[in-house]
Design a protein around this motif. Structure first.
Motif, PDB file in Angstrom:
ATOM      1  N   SER B  35       0.832  -1.207   0.000  1.00 37.53           N
ATOM      2  CA  SER B  35       0.000   0.000   0.000  1.00 37.53           C
ATOM      3  C   SER B  35       0.864   1.253   0.000  1.00 37.53           C
ATOM      4  O   SER B  35       1.940   1.278   0.586  1.00 37.53           O
ATOM      5  CB  SER B  35      -0.904   0.023   1.230  1.00 37.53           C
ATOM      6  OG  SER B  35      -1.867  -0.995   1.112  1.00 37.53           O
ATOM      7  N   VAL B 212      -6.152  -0.145   5.127  1.00 35.62           N
ATOM      8  CA  VAL B 212      -4.776  -0.390   4.724  1.00 35.62           C
ATOM      9  C   VAL B 212      -4.065  -1.270   5.744  1.00 35.62           C
ATOM     10  O   VAL B 212      -3.373  -2.223   5.405  1.00 35.62           O
ATOM     11  CB  VAL B 212      -4.037   0.949   4.542  1.00 35.62           C
ATOM     12  CG1 VAL B 212      -2.558   0.723   4.400  1.00 35.62           C
ATOM     13  CG2 VAL B 212      -4.604   1.684   3.342  1.00 35.62           C
ATOM     14  N   MET B 213      -4.260  -0.955   7.025  1.00 32.52           N
ATOM     15  CA  MET B 213      -3.569  -1.687   8.080  1.00 32.52           C
ATOM     16  C   MET B 213      -3.935  -3.163   8.080  1.00 32.52           C
ATOM     17  O   MET B 213      -3.111  -4.030   8.320  1.00 32.52           O
ATOM     18  CB  MET B 213      -3.922  -1.084   9.447  1.00 32.52           C
ATOM     19  CG  MET B 213      -3.266   0.251   9.697  1.00 32.52           C
ATOM     20  SD  MET B 213      -1.469   0.113   9.663  1.00 32.52           S
ATOM     21  CE  MET B 213      -0.972   1.819   9.654  1.00 32.52           C
ATOM     22  N   SER B 214      -5.195  -3.459   7.800  1.00 31.57           N
ATOM     23  CA  SER B 214      -5.623  -4.846   7.913  1.00 31.57           C
ATOM     24  C   SER B 214      -5.246  -5.679   6.685  1.00 31.57           C
ATOM     25  O   SER B 214      -5.099  -6.887   6.790  1.00 31.57           O
ATOM     26  CB  SER B 214      -7.139  -4.899   8.128  1.00 31.57           C
ATOM     27  OG  SER B 214      -7.789  -4.375   6.989  1.00 31.57           O
ATOM     28  N   SER B 216      -2.671  -4.965   4.172  1.00 40.45           N
ATOM     29  CA  SER B 216      -1.378  -4.838   3.496  1.00 40.45           C
ATOM     30  C   SER B 216      -0.305  -5.779   4.030  1.00 40.45           C
ATOM     31  O   SER B 216      -0.284  -6.125   5.203  1.00 40.45           O
ATOM     32  CB  SER B 216      -0.854  -3.402   3.626  1.00 40.45           C
ATOM     33  OG  SER B 216      -1.815  -2.486   3.211  1.00 40.45           O
ATOM     34  N   ARG B 218       3.009  -4.783   3.079  1.00 48.11           N
ATOM     35  CA  ARG B 218       3.939  -3.685   3.341  1.00 48.11           C
ATOM     36  C   ARG B 218       3.253  -2.360   3.036  1.00 48.11           C
ATOM     37  O   ARG B 218       2.337  -2.290   2.222  1.00 48.11           O
ATOM     38  CB  ARG B 218       5.198  -3.810   2.473  1.00 48.11           C
ATOM     39  CG  ARG B 218       6.171  -4.856   2.958  1.00 48.11           C
ATOM     40  CD  ARG B 218       7.480  -4.738   2.226  1.00 48.11           C
ATOM     41  NE  ARG B 218       8.377  -3.732   2.779  1.00 48.11           N
ATOM     42  CZ  ARG B 218       9.066  -3.897   3.901  1.00 48.11           C
ATOM     43  NH1 ARG B 218       8.929  -4.999   4.610  1.00 48.11           N
ATOM     44  NH2 ARG B 218       9.888  -2.959   4.323  1.00 48.11           N
ATOM     45  N   ILE B 219       3.750  -1.319   3.695  1.00 44.66           N
ATOM     46  CA  ILE B 219       3.179   0.005   3.477  1.00 44.66           C
ATOM     47  C   ILE B 219       4.312   0.995   3.240  1.00 44.66           C
ATOM     48  O   ILE B 219       5.327   0.971   3.937  1.00 44.66           O
ATOM     49  CB  ILE B 219       2.352   0.458   4.711  1.00 44.66           C
ATOM     50  CG1 ILE B 219       1.161  -0.493   4.918  1.00 44.66           C
ATOM     51  CG2 ILE B 219       1.876   1.901   4.552  1.00 44.66           C
ATOM     52  CD1 ILE B 219       0.332  -0.164   6.138  1.00 44.66           C
ATOM     53  N   THR B 232       6.199  -2.941   7.555  1.00 41.29           N
ATOM     54  CA  THR B 232       4.975  -3.708   7.735  1.00 41.29           C
ATOM     55  C   THR B 232       3.944  -2.819   8.426  1.00 41.29           C
ATOM     56  O   THR B 232       4.305  -1.788   9.015  1.00 41.29           O
ATOM     57  CB  THR B 232       5.252  -4.929   8.623  1.00 41.29           C
ATOM     58  OG1 THR B 232       5.679  -4.453   9.906  1.00 41.29           O
ATOM     59  CG2 THR B 232       6.328  -5.821   8.032  1.00 41.29           C
ATOM     60  N   PRO B 233       2.680  -3.193   8.360  1.00 43.95           N
ATOM     61  CA  PRO B 233       1.657  -2.368   9.021  1.00 43.95           C
ATOM     62  C   PRO B 233       1.992  -2.065  10.479  1.00 43.95           C
ATOM     63  O   PRO B 233       1.804  -0.942  10.946  1.00 43.95           O
ATOM     64  CB  PRO B 233       0.396  -3.225   8.906  1.00 43.95           C
ATOM     65  CG  PRO B 233       0.609  -4.031   7.672  1.00 43.95           C
ATOM     66  CD  PRO B 233       2.081  -4.312   7.616  1.00 43.95           C
ATOM     67  N   ALA B 237       2.519   1.651  12.053  1.00 38.65           N
ATOM     68  CA  ALA B 237       1.645   2.143  13.118  1.00 38.65           C
ATOM     69  C   ALA B 237       2.455   2.685  14.284  1.00 38.65           C
ATOM     70  O   ALA B 237       2.035   3.624  14.969  1.00 38.65           O
ATOM     71  CB  ALA B 237       0.719   1.017  13.588  1.00 38.65           C
TER      72      ALA B 237
END
Lengths: 357, 256
Positions: B35, B212-214, B216, B218-219, B232-233, B237
């Motif tokens: 994401s 997105v958090m749930s 992905s 990678r972000i 990673t999420p 965070a």
């Protein structure tokens, strides 16, 4: 699971309209003949009379329809706004006149020559395609055709083009002489129009035509779906130019003189008017529009003389106001909104519309 | 050899004095869901336009399967297996829903210059079109003009049009943009199910943080044209810079 796919219609339902129109068109001269006291044999022999005269008018309508059809493919189907479309017609008309008269080429060689000239002409317009879009394309094509308009009128080329007088006396074989074999020329132009219409209809329903419509709707999206729209637009230009070139060829064959008028902006506007009247992008509309365009012009002139141009103009305004999708477009939508038309008319004169919506 | 599946190197795009994308290097692993998030104006859509070939970068390059595809025009990328959807609904409005999808299927076939045979005589294309309509749940609306669909259904159609040619990479630019919040889960479930089939690589631009958090693997967080953070999420965070720069501005702008 219900799955939707465009269904294949039966042969009869696909060609019903064309068949009925063809039968009516072929019967038309004989019906006119009978009504004015001429035997079918006399009509066939091309004896002077109402039937012969109206066939002459119909031949012009068929050729104009062919020309309007070619513009509908470019503007109505592909969404390319060209203001130089007259050049497609004029190249056909002048090339055939020059090849027949100045070069002394045989009839069929001339016909092939016209097709070649038409393709070259389309490629010339194609050069412009990747460089300009939208209104800029309209202006550049207008420029191209204006140059052609000036060239055919120049006195340096008078030997070939007849300059501003026009090209006269192109020798046409006796078998296709419109004064002798009127009904034959009538059938030939009718056949040309029918074949062109059927081909155009097939194109619009085929994969290539689908991309042309997509290009008209949203070119950016067509590109991102993976279509190199350039080739599709070029295809439309080539087919259109071939059609208009044949229309120009037929024009030269049955007219005593080809005037520079057919290369002017007015001739492009005529194409635009015909498809606006009939319905942009409908194909059948181009044919209906050509008939209305030519017959309106002719009969208003005959009945009202000098005031005719005003009446012709008023009729066009009325059509645009009341039938914004053209005759065929409105027929398909099955809605004529008289109030909306009247409101548009009021607004035209600065009067506020009676009600919104 | 550490060539990523889809990779950008020092990608930069200027619009006059504005640097919309500034030295962005991102590596997307095959079969992952990657994401791209960031506040409005962070350069996400421009980055997407560079990836898909809609725009040419000022400098830098894009690699796909180790090949340089930087200068590939937009109409070629799908033929390489990269499909792209739009944030702003971008359809053929007067054509039917069926025809919109059918055109997307036809594009990667070999029949585009068959100009006299009706489209109804290409059963493979029709078959695939019906399949795609089934996947995105628009079978009942097949005959309607695309422009008349409700917005949420237009988003589904948009997704259908990029699924149609079965690309390896899906570039999804805010697939839920403008959707009513009760419709978002349905579309995200669809994306999650595509993801779980495991054969697609998905690059997703999204505003909705929870989504997105749930979903992905990678972000990448973009901010003012640059990559602010990547991970990673969980890592994202916990990243303080992200919370500060991204979340801060997000709530300032979005809640006004």
């Amino acid at each position: 699971m219900t799955s939707f796919a465009p269904t294949r219609a039966s042969l009869w339902s696909r060609y019903r309209l064309v068949a009925v129109a063809l039968i009516a068109a072929v019967a038309f001269p004989f019906i006119v003949g009978l009504l004015s006291g001429q035997s079918p044999a006399a009509v066939l022999a091309g004896e002077a009379g109402n039937a012969k005269f109206l066939q002459g008018l119909a031949i012009e309508v068929f050729i104009l329809a062919l020309y309007a059809l070619s513009y509908d493919l470019v503007l109505g189907v592909t969404g390319l706004l060209s203001f130089g479309h007259a050049m497609f017609f004029a190249v056909g008309a002048y090339a055939s006149g020059i090849m027949l008269k100045s070069f002394g080429w045989p009839f069929w060689v001339t016909f092939i020559g016209v097709l070649v000239a038409a393709v070259v002409n389309a490629l010339l317009f194609g050069l412009v395609l990747p460089r300009v879009k939208g209104i800029a394309f309209a202006l550049v094509t207008l420029g191209l055709s204006s140059v052609f308009f000036i060239v055919v009128q120049s006195s340096e080329l008078a030997k070939y083009t007849g300059a501003d007088v026009g090209l006269q006396g192109a020798p046409v074989p006796e078998w296709i002489d419109t004064n002798v074999h009127r009904f034959r020329v009538y059938l030939i132009t009718l056949a040309a129009l029918t074949i062109a219409y059927l081909i155009y209809r097939a194109i619009v329903r085929a994969p290539t035509g689908a991309v042309l419509l997509a290009n008209r709707e949203n070119e950016e999206r067509a590109l991102s779906l993976g279509y190199n729209t350039f080739w599709f637009k070029l295809f439309a230009l080539v087919v259109s130019s071939l059609t208009a070139g044949v229309a120009g060829f037929l024009w030269t064959v049955q007219q005593p003189i080809v005037t520079p008028q057919v290369a002017g902006l007015g001739w492009t506007v005529a194409a635009l008017l015909m498809i606006l009247i009939g319905g942009v992008g409908t194909l059948t509309g181009a044919i209906v529009g050509a008939a209305v365009f030519r017959l309106l012009e002719y009969y208003l002139e005959r009945w009202f003389g000098g005031t005719a141009p005003v009446l012709v103009g008023a009729s066009y305004i009325a059509i645009v106001l009341f039938l914004p999708y053209g005759i065929v477009g409105t027929w398909r939508a099955r809605t004529v909104n008289r109030r909306q038309g009247l409101d548009r008319l009021r607004r035209l004169f600065g009067i506020r519309a009676r009600r919104s919506q | 050899m550490s060539t990523a599946f889809l990779e950008t190197k020092h990608l930069r795009r200027e619009f006059g004095a504005l640097v919309a994308v500034d030295d962005v290097s991102v590596q997307v692993a095959e079969h992952s869901l990657h994401s791209i998030i960031g506040p409005n104006g962070a350069g996400k859509t421009t980055f997407f336009n560079l990836l898909s070939g809609t725009l040419a970068p000022t400098s830098g390059s894009v690699f796909f399967r180790g090949e340089d595809i930087t200068s590939l025009p937009v109409y070629r990328t799908i033929h390489r297996g990269i499909g792209r959807s739009y944030q702003i609904t971008n359809l053929f409005p007067t054509l039917s829903v069926f025809e919109n999808v059918r055109l997307a299927v036809q594009a990667t076939g070999r029949d585009n210059f068959r100009f006299l045979t009706p489209v109804t005589k290409f059963p493979d294309v029709l078959q695939r079109t019906s399949e795609v309509l089934e996947i995105v749940g628009l079978t009942d609306d097949a005959a309607r003009p695309a422009g008349q669909l409700p917005h949420g259904d237009q988003r589904k159609l948009e997704l259908g049009m990029i699924l149609a040619p079965d690309p390896d990479v899906l570039l999804l630019d805010e697939p839920t943009a403008g959707m009513a919040s009760n419709q978002v889960p349905e579309l995200m479930e669809l994306i999650a199910s595509i993801r779980s089939q495991g054969s697609k690589t998905i690059v997703l631009v999204e505003h909705n943080m929870n989504v997105v958090m749930s979903v992905s693997d990678r972000i990448t967080v973009m901010h003012q044209g640059q990559v602010l953070a990547e991970g990673t999420p969980g890592e994202i965070a916990d990243d303080e810079r992200v919370q500060e720069a991204y979340l801060g501005t997000l709530y300032d702008e979005e809640d006004s």
